[in-house]
Design a protein around this motif. Structure first.
Motif, PDB file in Angstrom:
ATOM      1  N   GLY A  88      18.130  52.133  52.950  1.00 63.34           N
ATOM      2  CA  GLY A  88      17.964  51.262  51.791  1.00 63.34           C
ATOM      3  C   GLY A  88      19.256  50.860  51.120  1.00 63.34           C
ATOM      4  O   GLY A  88      19.252  50.027  50.206  1.00 63.34           O
ATOM      5  N   ASP A  89      20.382  51.423  51.562  1.00 65.29           N
ATOM      6  CA  ASP A  89      21.689  51.080  50.998  1.00 65.29           C
ATOM      7  C   ASP A  89      22.295  49.952  51.836  1.00 65.29           C
ATOM      8  O   ASP A  89      22.585  50.147  53.018  1.00 65.29           O
ATOM      9  N   PRO A  90      22.522  48.762  51.245  1.00 64.41           N
ATOM     10  CA  PRO A  90      23.030  47.632  52.025  1.00 64.41           C
ATOM     11  C   PRO A  90      24.541  47.662  52.245  1.00 64.41           C
ATOM     12  O   PRO A  90      25.071  46.823  52.970  1.00 64.41           O
ATOM     13  N   GLY A  91      25.241  48.615  51.627  1.00 62.37           N
ATOM     14  CA  GLY A  91      26.705  48.595  51.640  1.00 62.37           C
ATOM     15  C   GLY A  91      27.323  48.628  53.022  1.00 62.37           C
ATOM     16  O   GLY A  91      28.259  47.887  53.309  1.00 62.37           O
ATOM     17  N   LEU A  92      26.808  49.489  53.887  1.00 69.19           N
ATOM     18  CA  LEU A  92      27.420  49.662  55.203  1.00 69.19           C
ATOM     19  C   LEU A  92      27.324  48.396  56.039  1.00 69.19           C
ATOM     20  O   LEU A  92      28.318  47.937  56.618  1.00 69.19           O
ATOM     21  N   THR A  93      26.136  47.810  56.110  1.00 70.05           N
ATOM     22  CA  THR A  93      25.989  46.584  56.904  1.00 70.05           C
ATOM     23  C   THR A  93      26.726  45.417  56.253  1.00 70.05           C
ATOM     24  O   THR A  93      27.224  44.535  56.954  1.00 70.05           O
ATOM     25  N   SER A  94      26.815  45.408  54.927  1.00 73.09           N
ATOM     26  CA  SER A  94      27.581  44.355  54.247  1.00 73.09           C
ATOM     27  C   SER A  94      29.040  44.387  54.670  1.00 73.09           C
ATOM     28  O   SER A  94      29.650  43.354  54.925  1.00 73.09           O
ATOM     29  N   LEU A  95      29.605  45.580  54.753  1.00 72.52           N
ATOM     30  CA  LEU A  95      31.003  45.724  55.140  1.00 72.52           C
ATOM     31  C   LEU A  95      31.217  45.367  56.600  1.00 72.52           C
ATOM     32  O   LEU A  95      32.118  44.601  56.940  1.00 72.52           O
ATOM     33  N   LEU A  96      30.387  45.910  57.483  1.00 71.47           N
ATOM     34  CA  LEU A  96      30.631  45.782  58.915  1.00 71.47           C
ATOM     35  C   LEU A  96      30.195  44.445  59.498  1.00 71.47           C
ATOM     36  O   LEU A  96      30.658  44.060  60.569  1.00 71.47           O
ATOM     37  N   SER A  97      29.329  43.724  58.800  1.00 67.37           N
ATOM     38  CA  SER A  97      28.879  42.428  59.325  1.00 67.37           C
ATOM     39  C   SER A  97      29.975  41.376  59.290  1.00 67.37           C
ATOM     40  O   SER A  97      29.966  40.434  60.079  1.00 67.37           O
ATOM     41  N   GLY A  98      30.914  41.516  58.368  1.00 69.20           N
ATOM     42  CA  GLY A  98      31.983  40.524  58.227  1.00 69.20           C
ATOM     43  C   GLY A  98      31.572  39.297  57.442  1.00 69.20           C
ATOM     44  O   GLY A  98      32.402  38.447  57.135  1.00 69.20           O
ATOM     45  N   LYS A  99      30.298  39.202  57.056  1.00 74.61           N
ATOM     46  CA  LYS A  99      29.821  38.011  56.368  1.00 74.61           C
ATOM     47  C   LYS A  99      30.223  37.959  54.901  1.00 74.61           C
ATOM     48  O   LYS A  99      30.161  36.908  54.270  1.00 74.61           O
ATOM     49  N   GLU A 100      30.611  39.098  54.345  1.00 72.16           N
ATOM     50  CA  GLU A 100      30.972  39.148  52.925  1.00 72.16           C
ATOM     51  C   GLU A 100      32.464  39.433  52.717  1.00 72.16           C
ATOM     52  O   GLU A 100      32.893  39.731  51.615  1.00 72.16           O
ATOM     53  N   GLY A 101      33.241  39.350  53.779  1.00 73.76           N
ATOM     54  CA  GLY A 101      34.677  39.558  53.658  1.00 73.76           C
ATOM     55  C   GLY A 101      35.171  40.886  54.181  1.00 73.76           C
ATOM     56  O   GLY A 101      36.361  41.177  54.092  1.00 73.76           O
ATOM     57  N   GLY A 102      34.267  41.688  54.743  1.00 73.85           N
ATOM     58  CA  GLY A 102      34.685  42.992  55.255  1.00 73.85           C
ATOM     59  C   GLY A 102      35.712  42.902  56.362  1.00 73.85           C
ATOM     60  O   GLY A 102      36.548  43.796  56.519  1.00 73.85           O
ATOM     61  N   ASP A 103      35.699  41.797  57.132  1.00 74.03           N
ATOM     62  CA  ASP A 103      36.688  41.638  58.202  1.00 74.03           C
ATOM     63  C   ASP A 103      38.090  41.479  57.651  1.00 74.03           C
ATOM     64  O   ASP A 103      39.071  41.733  58.357  1.00 74.03           O
ATOM     65  N   ARG A 104      38.220  41.077  56.390  1.00 74.55           N
ATOM     66  CA  ARG A 104      39.531  40.976  55.742  1.00 74.55           C
ATOM     67  C   ARG A 104      39.990  42.325  55.189  1.00 74.55           C
ATOM     68  O   ARG A 104      41.180  42.523  54.941  1.00 74.55           O
ATOM     69  N   ILE A 105      39.033  43.220  54.970  1.00 69.78           N
ATOM     70  CA  ILE A 105      39.327  44.500  54.325  1.00 69.78           C
ATOM     71  C   ILE A 105      39.642  45.592  55.339  1.00 69.78           C
ATOM     72  O   ILE A 105      40.608  46.355  55.169  1.00 69.78           O
ATOM     73  N   VAL A 106      38.854  45.699  56.390  1.00 68.27           N
ATOM     74  CA  VAL A 106      39.002  46.797  57.349  1.00 68.27           C
ATOM     75  C   VAL A 106      40.290  46.617  58.159  1.00 68.27           C
ATOM     76  O   VAL A 106      40.525  45.548  58.714  1.00 68.27           O
ATOM     77  N   PRO A 107      41.138  47.637  58.246  1.00 66.73           N
ATOM     78  CA  PRO A 107      42.368  47.547  59.050  1.00 66.73           C
ATOM     79  C   PRO A 107      42.049  47.226  60.506  1.00 66.73           C
ATOM     80  O   PRO A 107      41.030  47.694  61.046  1.00 66.73           O
ATOM     81  N   PRO A 108      42.879  46.427  61.172  1.00 68.42           N
ATOM     82  CA  PRO A 108      42.611  46.025  62.555  1.00 68.42           C
ATOM     83  C   PRO A 108      42.367  47.191  63.498  1.00 68.42           C
ATOM     84  O   PRO A 108      41.522  47.099  64.397  1.00 68.42           O
ATOM     85  N   ALA A 109      43.086  48.293  63.313  1.00 67.09           N
ATOM     86  CA  ALA A 109      42.943  49.438  64.224  1.00 67.09           C
ATOM     87  C   ALA A 109      41.552  50.057  64.171  1.00 67.09           C
ATOM     88  O   ALA A 109      41.144  50.747  65.108  1.00 67.09           O
ATOM     89  N   TRP A 110      40.822  49.824  63.088  1.00 64.24           N
ATOM     90  CA  TRP A 110      39.500  50.426  62.939  1.00 64.24           C
ATOM     91  C   TRP A 110      38.365  49.489  63.322  1.00 64.24           C
ATOM     92  O   TRP A 110      37.219  49.918  63.424  1.00 64.24           O
ATOM     93  N   LYS A 111      38.657  48.216  63.504  1.00 62.35           N
ATOM     94  CA  LYS A 111      37.603  47.269  63.834  1.00 62.35           C
ATOM     95  C   LYS A 111      37.034  47.608  65.209  1.00 62.35           C
ATOM     96  O   LYS A 111      37.757  47.780  66.177  1.00 62.35           O
ATOM     97  N   GLY A 112      35.734  47.680  65.282  1.00 59.78           N
ATOM     98  CA  GLY A 112      35.072  48.064  66.512  1.00 59.78           C
ATOM     99  C   GLY A 112      34.853  49.563  66.623  1.00 59.78           C
ATOM    100  O   GLY A 112      33.938  50.020  67.308  1.00 59.78           O
ATOM    101  N   ARG A 113      35.700  50.352  65.949  1.00 59.93           N
ATOM    102  CA  ARG A 113      35.547  51.809  65.958  1.00 59.93           C
ATOM    103  C   ARG A 113      34.616  52.280  64.861  1.00 59.93           C
ATOM    104  O   ARG A 113      33.917  53.280  65.011  1.00 59.93           O
ATOM    105  N   LEU A 114      34.640  51.556  63.723  1.00 59.98           N
ATOM    106  CA  LEU A 114      33.724  51.890  62.630  1.00 59.98           C
ATOM    107  C   LEU A 114      32.394  51.198  62.895  1.00 59.98           C
ATOM    108  O   LEU A 114      32.317  49.975  62.977  1.00 59.98           O
TER     109      LEU A 114
END
Length: 244
Positions: A88-114
Motif C-alpha cells: 500500500g506504500d507507493p513510494g518504492l514504485t514511484s522512485l523506481l519507475s522513473g516517471k516522477e523524477g527518480g531516474d534523476r535522483i538514483v546514482p547511475p551505479a545503482w540503476k538496475g540494481r535497486l
C-alpha cells in the motif's frame, strides 16, 4: 512523593519513548545502521552535488527517520529499516519507475540494481531506496529539453511538408527548444523551403531546478505515507539525541 503512573495508564507515545531511551543507552544498537546510512548519503550527495541549489543531506536525518519508522524493537529493523516498500506504500514504485523524477535522483551505479524485491529483502537497499524517495520528494522538477549526450550537431533541410518547428522537431527526434537554441536568428515566420537548420537529438524530460529545505514537517508530509501528526513529535524526540 510523586506517584508514578502505571504502565497501563501511560500513553502509546510515552511507551514508545521508553524504547528510544533504552536503545540510546546501548551504543551497539543505537548506531547499528550508521555506517550504511553514511555510505548511502555520501553517494547521493556526490551524485546530486551539481544540481541547482542542492545542499548536502545530513546523514543524521536518515538516522532519525529510521528510528521513527522502525527502531530496534521492530521485526522490520533488520530487513526494512526505512519501511519503504510496505504493501500500500507507493513510494518504492514511484522512485523506481522513473516517471516522477527518480531516474534523476538514483546514482547511475545503482540503476538496475535497486529493485522492488531487493528493497523489500535487503536492508541496505531499503535504506538506499528510502533515501532516494525522500530526496525525490524534496526535489523541485520541471519539464525541459535534455540533449542526448552522444548526439552530434546535424542539419536538416526545410521542405514544404516540413515547414514548422514542431514538425521538424518531431521528424528529427529533437525539440522545438533545441532548434531555437541552435538557430537563434531564425523565427518561425522566416522558415522557407531549402533553408538548413541545425539540430541535435534531444527530448523533453523531467529535470531538477531546485530543492526544498528539509524539515520534520516536510518529512512527515512527503515521506510518511498515511501517518498521523504524532510522527512529527517522534521525529523531534529522536532529534534530541542525534538530529542535525
Amino acid at each position: 512523593m510523586a506517584i508514578q503512573p502505571s504502565s497501563a495508564n501511560r500513553s502509546p507515545f510515552d511507551k514508545w519513548k521508553d524504547g528510544i531511551d533504552a536503545a540510546g543507552r546501548s551504543p551497539a544498537q543505537w548506531n547499528a545502521w550508521d555506517s550504511e546510512i553514511r555510505r548511502t548519503v555520501d553517494e547521493y550527495n556526490r551524485h546530486l552535488s551539481s544540481t541547482l541549489g542542492y545542499h548536502p543531506l545530513d546523514w543524521r536525518w536518515i538516522k532519525v527517520i529510521i528510528w521513527v519508522e522502525t527502531g530496534a524493537h521492530s521485526p522490520a529493523w533488520t530487513r526494512q529499516p526505512m519501511q519503504i516498500g510496505n504493501p500500500g506504500d507507493p513510494g518504492l514504485t514511484s522512485l523506481l519507475s522513473g516517471k516522477e523524477g527518480g531516474d534523476r535522483i538514483v546514482p547511475p551505479a545503482w540503476k538496475g540494481r535497486l529493485t522492488v524485491g531487493s528493497a523489500r529483502s535487503n536492508p541496505a537497499d531499503n535504506i538506499r531506496t528510502g533515501v532516494g524517495y525522500l530526496l525525490m520528494r524534496m526535489a523541485n522538477f520541471r519539464m525541459d529539453t535534455v540533449v542526448d549526450p552522444d548526439s552530434r550537431i546535424e542539419k536538416v533541410t526545410v521542405t514544404t511538408l516540413n515547414n514548422n518547428l514542431w514538425n521538424i522537431a518531431k521528424n528529427t527526434g529533437t525539440t522545438v527548444k533545441n532548434l531555437q537554441s541552435l538557430n537563434p536568428s531564425i523565427t518561425p515566420a522566416q522558415l522557407k523551403p531549402r533553408m538548413e537548420l541545425k539540430y541535435q537529438k534531444a527530448s523533453e524530460q523531467r529535470v531538477i531546478f531546485g530543492w526544498k529545505i528539509i524539515s520534520t514537517s516536510l518529512i512527515y508530509r512527503l515521506y510518511n505515507a498515511n501517518g498521523t501528526s504524532e510522527y512529527i513529535r517522534k521525529l523531534n524526540y529522536v532529534m534530541r539525541f542525534t538530529g542535525p
